[in-house]
Design an enzyme around this catalytic site. Structure first.
Site, short mmCIF file in Angstrom:
data_model
loop_
_atom_site.label_atom_id
_atom_site.label_comp_id
_atom_site.label_asym_id
_atom_site.label_seq_id
_atom_site.Cartn_x
_atom_site.Cartn_y
_atom_site.Cartn_z
N ASN A 1 44.15 44.02 51.83
CA ASN A 1 43.01 44.39 51.01
C ASN A 1 41.75 44.64 51.84
O ASN A 1 41.01 45.59 51.58
CB ASN A 1 42.73 43.30 49.96
CG ASN A 1 41.55 43.63 49.08
OD1 ASN A 1 41.44 44.71 48.53
ND2 ASN A 1 40.64 42.67 48.95
N HIS B 1 40.56 45.41 43.88
CA HIS B 1 40.22 46.49 42.96
C HIS B 1 41.33 47.53 42.92
O HIS B 1 41.87 47.92 43.95
CB HIS B 1 38.95 47.21 43.42
CG HIS B 1 37.69 46.43 43.23
ND1 HIS B 1 37.36 45.34 44.02
CD2 HIS B 1 36.66 46.60 42.37
CE1 HIS B 1 36.18 44.88 43.63
NE2 HIS B 1 35.73 45.62 42.63
#
Length: 248
Positions: A99, A67
């Site tokens: 991440n 994201h």
């Protein structure tokens, strides 16, 4: 440009990544009924099919669907949460060590800046930075993986950046204060003991490589075009770097 409930995304059909994602978060946007369990990733059908990234591009690629605008920043409604799972908000990110770990920690640090401000503007995006020529010629070259299937390949970024502006209008005399910081991190595992401030960079340098200008991010008046920006950017960058370093 793709407009969502909690953010705006500019998508690059050449790299099939977001160019940048802009969000404004407040204490209110961090709370609400939105849950990740009720969301799932989906392709942005508003983009021309040949130019967008696809769910299959990430399958067995070895990269996470990362994201740019974090889901945790948009809990105000389930719609706001769902929007963050659009692939227009997603770039390929290394999973373990980045991440799922360091980048997630960094996102929390930025989110926690809301605790000491009225709200936080955030621009996040991918970067492709060159490396010295492997032949030792003293020149530079670009090297990065691609995922998906030709000719609709998705470029894997070498780095990611965030520009963060925290604003506060509750000064002693009701004056408006703001602090801005810029950060660039490699798309690779990062030692969890590395301080976030190690990745702080001069805003002007980031603008040069990202191809964007954040000059007037000094206060809401500048953003709304009420007057030209003449603020001391370096002082505000230092201020935000210190504030983030103090966050738990």
């Amino acid at each position: 440009m793709r407009f969502y409930e909690g953010f705006v995304a500019s998508f690059d059909g050449r790299t099939r990544n977001p160019k940048w994602v802009l969000e404004y978060i407040t204490k209110e946007s961090l709370q609400g009924e939105g849950t990740r369990e009720s969301s799932s990733f989906y392709e942005d059908t508003g983009l021309e099919p040949r130019l967008r990234n696809r769910l299959n591009d990430f399958k067995d690629s070895g990269y996470d669907r990362g994201h740019m605008a974090p889901a945790a920043n948009h809990r105000a409604s389930q719609k706001a949460m769902n929007d963050t799972f659009s692939l227009s908000n997603i770039s390929p990110q290394v999973g373990p060590g980045f991440n799922r770990d360091y980048w997630a920690r960094f996102e929390k640090f930025v989110k926690d800046a809301v605790k000491v401000s009225d709200g936080v503007f955030i621009v996040t995006g991918p970067l492709w930075l060159p490396q010295p020529d492997s032949r030792g010629t003293g020149k530079w070259e670009m090297r990065h993986p691609m995922i998906g299937k030709p000719p609709q390949l998705v470029a894997v970024p070498t780095h990611f950046y965030k520009v963060v502006l925290a604003e506060n209008s509750s000064g002693t005399h009701g004056d408006h204060r703001a602090a801005v910081g810029a950060f660039v991190m490699p798309n690779a595992p990062i030692d969890q003991q590395t301080p976030v401030t190690a990745y702080a960079v001069p805003l002007e340098a980031l603008e040069s490589v990202a191809g964007g200008q954040y000059t007037c991010w000094q206060c809401r008046q500048c953003i709304e075009g009420q007057y030209s920006c003449t603020h001391d950017r370096s002082r505000r960058q230092t201020a935000l770097k210190v504030e983030i370093a103090r966050l738990p």
